[in-house]
Design a protein around this motif. Sequence first.
Motif, PDB file in Angstrom:
ATOM      1  N   UNK A 102       0.828  -1.209   0.000  1.00  0.00           N
ATOM      2  CA  UNK A 102       0.000   0.000   0.000  1.00  0.00           C
ATOM      3  C   UNK A 102       0.865   1.264   0.000  1.00  0.00           C
ATOM      4  N   UNK A 103       1.933   1.246   0.777  1.00  0.00           N
ATOM      5  CA  UNK A 103       2.725   2.456   0.967  1.00  0.00           C
ATOM      6  C   UNK A 103       3.924   2.571   0.033  1.00  0.00           C
ATOM      7  N   UNK A 104       4.461   1.419  -0.400  1.00  0.00           N
ATOM      8  CA  UNK A 104       5.731   1.443  -1.127  1.00  0.00           C
ATOM      9  C   UNK A 104       5.643   0.827  -2.524  1.00  0.00           C
ATOM     10  N   UNK A 105       4.504   0.287  -2.890  1.00  0.00           N
ATOM     11  CA  UNK A 105       4.400  -0.432  -4.165  1.00  0.00           C
ATOM     12  C   UNK A 105       4.726  -1.898  -3.966  1.00  0.00           C
ATOM     13  N   UNK A 106       5.201  -2.552  -4.989  1.00  0.00           N
ATOM     14  CA  UNK A 106       5.503  -3.979  -4.876  1.00  0.00           C
ATOM     15  C   UNK A 106       6.674  -4.200  -3.933  1.00  0.00           C
ATOM     16  N   UNK A 107       6.775  -5.420  -3.415  1.00  0.00           N
ATOM     17  CA  UNK A 107       7.879  -5.784  -2.538  1.00  0.00           C
ATOM     18  C   UNK A 107       9.217  -5.552  -3.240  1.00  0.00           C
ATOM     19  N   UNK A 108       9.274  -5.914  -4.513  1.00  0.00           N
ATOM     20  CA  UNK A 108      10.509  -5.761  -5.289  1.00  0.00           C
ATOM     21  C   UNK A 108      10.881  -4.286  -5.451  1.00  0.00           C
TER      22      UNK A 108
END
Length: 198
Positions: A102-108
């Motif tokens: 939600x806050x940073x985009x994808x984990x990658x």
Amino acid sequence: LLAGLPGFQPRTVMPLPHEELPGFLSREQLAAHHEDYARAVERLEATEKLLRAPTTDGNRYAELRRTQVAAANAVLLHELYFGALAAQKVTPPRHVTRNMEEHMGSWESWREDFVRCALAAKAWALLVYDPYDDRWHDAVMDGDDDGVWVGANPLVVCDVAEHAYARDYRSRADYVASFVDHVDWNEVSSRYRSVDRM
């Protein structure tokens, strides 16, 4: 003065949670780094002792206050760093994954940005939670008292100064890549839940 105040506890040195982290940090590297942290605790105690003595020298007082902030930050950041290192890879809890997305985009994309922060910083790379905008952010600190995100709560703290890795790694890039795989996401979850409830 401070030691006589109700509830005041002088800072003590936190023991290392892990004596070694095979495949990541050696016993020698961790011990040497922990000694740097212990010296920061001593510097904080010495500075606060000097601040308890009256002084009329405004420049000296200002210098002591700046040293106090730098030492206190060094102590806390090291404790947060050591406290969230894992011996093996930890799968992030679902709510951490949800917040990250939600806050940073994808984990990658978070990992890529955090690594860039760690390579750009002179002292610390952090993933912080800012309760004022209720979001997670990556941040860079070039010193113990430089680049502080006021009000933010550190979730992931990576010490990128050479004393953190130089015995075990030739390059900061290799160390940082390994660091990201040794974050204790259960500890990160605990940190976030504790500040999220405030």
